[in-house]
Motif scaffolding. Sequence first.
Motif, PDB file in Angstrom:
ATOM      1  N   GLN A 190     -12.979 -14.882   6.950  1.00 52.64           N
ATOM      2  CA  GLN A 190     -11.952 -14.971   7.993  1.00 52.64           C
ATOM      3  C   GLN A 190     -11.001 -13.769   7.910  1.00 52.64           C
ATOM      4  O   GLN A 190     -10.621 -13.200   8.931  1.00 52.64           O
ATOM      5  CB  GLN A 190     -11.167 -16.273   7.830  1.00 52.64           C
ATOM      6  N   PHE A 191     -10.637 -13.373   6.690  1.00 53.54           N
ATOM      7  CA  PHE A 191      -9.761 -12.220   6.484  1.00 53.54           C
ATOM      8  C   PHE A 191     -10.465 -10.946   6.967  1.00 53.54           C
ATOM      9  O   PHE A 191      -9.883 -10.136   7.686  1.00 53.54           O
ATOM     10  CB  PHE A 191      -9.390 -12.115   5.000  1.00 53.54           C
ATOM     11  N   VAL A 192     -11.727 -10.791   6.599  1.00 56.18           N
ATOM     12  CA  VAL A 192     -12.503  -9.627   7.012  1.00 56.18           C
ATOM     13  C   VAL A 192     -12.624  -9.598   8.535  1.00 56.18           C
ATOM     14  O   VAL A 192     -12.425  -8.554   9.162  1.00 56.18           O
ATOM     15  CB  VAL A 192     -13.898  -9.634   6.343  1.00 56.18           C
ATOM     16  N   GLU A 193     -12.922 -10.723   9.138  1.00 53.23           N
ATOM     17  CA  GLU A 193     -13.056 -10.785  10.594  1.00 53.23           C
ATOM     18  C   GLU A 193     -11.726 -10.467  11.284  1.00 53.23           C
ATOM     19  O   GLU A 193     -11.701  -9.808  12.327  1.00 53.23           O
ATOM     20  CB  GLU A 193     -13.574 -12.152  11.032  1.00 53.23           C
ATOM     21  N   SER A 194     -10.630 -10.926  10.708  1.00 55.98           N
ATOM     22  CA  SER A 194      -9.316 -10.639  11.264  1.00 55.98           C
ATOM     23  C   SER A 194      -9.050  -9.135  11.288  1.00 55.98           C
ATOM     24  O   SER A 194      -8.570  -8.587  12.281  1.00 55.98           O
ATOM     25  CB  SER A 194      -8.243 -11.360  10.437  1.00 55.98           C
ATOM     26  N   ILE A 195      -9.389  -8.463  10.197  1.00 53.63           N
ATOM     27  CA  ILE A 195      -9.196  -7.010  10.139  1.00 53.63           C
ATOM     28  C   ILE A 195     -10.133  -6.316  11.115  1.00 53.63           C
ATOM     29  O   ILE A 195      -9.723  -5.393  11.829  1.00 53.63           O
ATOM     30  CB  ILE A 195      -9.400  -6.496   8.701  1.00 53.63           C
ATOM     31  N   ALA A 196     -11.376  -6.756  11.167  1.00 56.60           N
ATOM     32  CA  ALA A 196     -12.344  -6.160  12.090  1.00 56.60           C
ATOM     33  C   ALA A 196     -11.873  -6.310  13.533  1.00 56.60           C
ATOM     34  O   ALA A 196     -11.997  -5.378  14.331  1.00 56.60           O
ATOM     35  CB  ALA A 196     -13.717  -6.798  11.897  1.00 56.60           C
ATOM     36  N   THR A 197     -11.311  -7.455  13.869  1.00 52.08           N
ATOM     37  CA  THR A 197     -10.786  -7.682  15.208  1.00 52.08           C
ATOM     38  C   THR A 197      -9.634  -6.725  15.509  1.00 52.08           C
ATOM     39  O   THR A 197      -9.541  -6.174  16.611  1.00 52.08           O
ATOM     40  CB  THR A 197     -10.323  -9.146  15.365  1.00 52.08           C
ATOM     41  N   LEU A 255      -5.877  -1.088   4.580  1.00 54.08           N
ATOM     42  CA  LEU A 255      -4.775  -0.942   3.623  1.00 54.08           C
ATOM     43  C   LEU A 255      -3.475  -1.535   4.167  1.00 54.08           C
ATOM     44  O   LEU A 255      -2.758  -2.236   3.450  1.00 54.08           O
ATOM     45  CB  LEU A 255      -4.563   0.533   3.277  1.00 54.08           C
ATOM     46  N   ARG A 256      -3.188  -1.266   5.419  1.00 54.75           N
ATOM     47  CA  ARG A 256      -1.960  -1.788   6.029  1.00 54.75           C
ATOM     48  C   ARG A 256      -1.979  -3.318   6.053  1.00 54.75           C
ATOM     49  O   ARG A 256      -1.000  -3.976   5.721  1.00 54.75           O
ATOM     50  CB  ARG A 256      -1.818  -1.212   7.440  1.00 54.75           C
ATOM     51  N   THR A 257      -3.113  -3.894   6.406  1.00 56.39           N
ATOM     52  CA  THR A 257      -3.235  -5.348   6.469  1.00 56.39           C
ATOM     53  C   THR A 257      -3.129  -5.973   5.089  1.00 56.39           C
ATOM     54  O   THR A 257      -2.443  -6.974   4.895  1.00 56.39           O
ATOM     55  CB  THR A 257      -4.563  -5.751   7.134  1.00 56.39           C
ATOM     56  N   VAL A 258      -3.801  -5.381   4.119  1.00 62.02           N
ATOM     57  CA  VAL A 258      -3.744  -5.885   2.740  1.00 62.02           C
ATOM     58  C   VAL A 258      -2.314  -5.829   2.215  1.00 62.02           C
ATOM     59  O   VAL A 258      -1.832  -6.778   1.592  1.00 62.02           O
ATOM     60  CB  VAL A 258      -4.710  -5.096   1.834  1.00 62.02           C
ATOM     61  N   ALA A 259      -1.614  -4.744   2.483  1.00 52.27           N
ATOM     62  CA  ALA A 259      -0.230  -4.611   2.018  1.00 52.27           C
ATOM     63  C   ALA A 259       0.667  -5.668   2.650  1.00 52.27           C
ATOM     64  O   ALA A 259       1.525  -6.242   1.976  1.00 52.27           O
ATOM     65  CB  ALA A 259       0.293  -3.215   2.326  1.00 52.27           C
ATOM     66  N   SER A 268       2.698  -8.193  -3.751  1.00 50.84           N
ATOM     67  CA  SER A 268       2.784  -7.317  -4.901  1.00 50.84           C
ATOM     68  C   SER A 268       2.352  -5.871  -4.627  1.00 50.84           C
ATOM     69  O   SER A 268       2.333  -5.059  -5.527  1.00 50.84           O
ATOM     70  CB  SER A 268       1.952  -7.895  -6.055  1.00 50.84           C
ATOM     71  N   ILE A 269       2.009  -5.541  -3.393  1.00 53.92           N
ATOM     72  CA  ILE A 269       1.618  -4.175  -3.049  1.00 53.92           C
ATOM     73  C   ILE A 269       2.681  -3.605  -2.121  1.00 53.92           C
ATOM     74  O   ILE A 269       2.946  -4.152  -1.061  1.00 53.92           O
ATOM     75  CB  ILE A 269       0.239  -4.141  -2.356  1.00 53.92           C
ATOM     76  N   ASP A 270       3.284  -2.483  -2.544  1.00 56.05           N
ATOM     77  CA  ASP A 270       4.313  -1.871  -1.707  1.00 56.05           C
ATOM     78  C   ASP A 270       3.798  -0.564  -1.103  1.00 56.05           C
ATOM     79  O   ASP A 270       2.651  -0.167  -1.317  1.00 56.05           O
ATOM     80  CB  ASP A 270       5.612  -1.658  -2.500  1.00 56.05           C
ATOM     81  N   GLU A 305     -18.989  -5.150   7.334  1.00 54.16           N
ATOM     82  CA  GLU A 305     -19.460  -4.623   6.049  1.00 54.16           C
ATOM     83  C   GLU A 305     -18.584  -3.462   5.586  1.00 54.16           C
ATOM     84  O   GLU A 305     -18.294  -3.319   4.401  1.00 54.16           O
ATOM     85  CB  GLU A 305     -20.917  -4.168   6.154  1.00 54.16           C
ATOM     86  N   GLN A 306     -18.145  -2.645   6.517  1.00 56.92           N
ATOM     87  CA  GLN A 306     -17.267  -1.527   6.184  1.00 56.92           C
ATOM     88  C   GLN A 306     -15.931  -2.048   5.650  1.00 56.92           C
ATOM     89  O   GLN A 306     -15.430  -1.570   4.638  1.00 56.92           O
ATOM     90  CB  GLN A 306     -17.047  -0.640   7.411  1.00 56.92           C
ATOM     91  N   VAL A 307     -15.361  -3.041   6.319  1.00 53.96           N
ATOM     92  CA  VAL A 307     -14.108  -3.640   5.885  1.00 53.96           C
ATOM     93  C   VAL A 307     -14.269  -4.265   4.496  1.00 53.96           C
ATOM     94  O   VAL A 307     -13.438  -4.080   3.606  1.00 53.96           O
ATOM     95  CB  VAL A 307     -13.599  -4.689   6.908  1.00 53.96           C
ATOM     96  N   THR A 308     -15.368  -4.980   4.291  1.00 56.40           N
ATOM     97  CA  THR A 308     -15.636  -5.608   3.000  1.00 56.40           C
ATOM     98  C   THR A 308     -15.748  -4.556   1.902  1.00 56.40           C
ATOM     99  O   THR A 308     -15.217  -4.738   0.797  1.00 56.40           O
ATOM    100  CB  THR A 308     -16.922  -6.461   3.066  1.00 56.40           C
ATOM    101  N   SER A 309     -16.398  -3.439   2.187  1.00 58.83           N
ATOM    102  CA  SER A 309     -16.530  -2.358   1.204  1.00 58.83           C
ATOM    103  C   SER A 309     -15.168  -1.780   0.835  1.00 58.83           C
ATOM    104  O   SER A 309     -14.893  -1.501  -0.340  1.00 58.83           O
ATOM    105  CB  SER A 309     -17.413  -1.237   1.751  1.00 58.83           C
ATOM    106  N   ILE A 310     -14.327  -1.597   1.817  1.00 59.53           N
ATOM    107  CA  ILE A 310     -12.995  -1.049   1.565  1.00 59.53           C
ATOM    108  C   ILE A 310     -12.178  -2.032   0.735  1.00 59.53           C
ATOM    109  O   ILE A 310     -11.503  -1.641  -0.227  1.00 59.53           O
ATOM    110  CB  ILE A 310     -12.277  -0.695   2.885  1.00 59.53           C
ATOM    111  N   ILE A 311     -12.239  -3.321   1.073  1.00 61.09           N
ATOM    112  CA  ILE A 311     -11.508  -4.334   0.310  1.00 61.09           C
ATOM    113  C   ILE A 311     -12.011  -4.371  -1.129  1.00 61.09           C
ATOM    114  O   ILE A 311     -11.214  -4.445  -2.074  1.00 61.09           O
ATOM    115  CB  ILE A 311     -11.612  -5.715   0.986  1.00 61.09           C
ATOM    116  N   SER A 312     -13.313  -4.279  -1.324  1.00 65.80           N
ATOM    117  CA  SER A 312     -13.875  -4.269  -2.679  1.00 65.80           C
ATOM    118  C   SER A 312     -13.377  -3.063  -3.467  1.00 65.80           C
ATOM    119  O   SER A 312     -13.063  -3.175  -4.657  1.00 65.80           O
ATOM    120  CB  SER A 312     -15.403  -4.251  -2.620  1.00 65.80           C
TER     121      SER A 312
END
Length: 96
Positions: free
Chosen positions: A16-23, A39-43, A48-50, A73-80
């Motif tokens: 769901q998180f990956v799909e949200s970013i992909a959207t 990166l912006r979404t994860v932050a 704990s990420i500034d 798959e690209q989003v998942t790779s970046i998150i990994s």
Amino acid sequence: MSCRRSEDLSQRTTSQFVESIATTVRGQSGSADVEAVVLRTVARQSDSIDLTDVLELRSLLDVDGEQADTLEEQVTSIISAIEAELAGWDRREVAA
């Protein structure tokens, strides 16, 4: 480096998180910088990420998005890659 925990990010690495970013990426112009959006979404999702961490991560990440078949798959790779980098930071902080 600020105090951060890689498990904060791991808990959010769901389809769901990956799909949200992909959207979000699809909703931007065709030249959207996927790594920057991730990166912006994860932050935003992490307590704990500034901004300093995001800038450092941006300079350290080495993800070849061209090898991914889909945007998800690209989003998942970046998150990994982000998770792996944060885990290294956590280990260095514990050792210090």
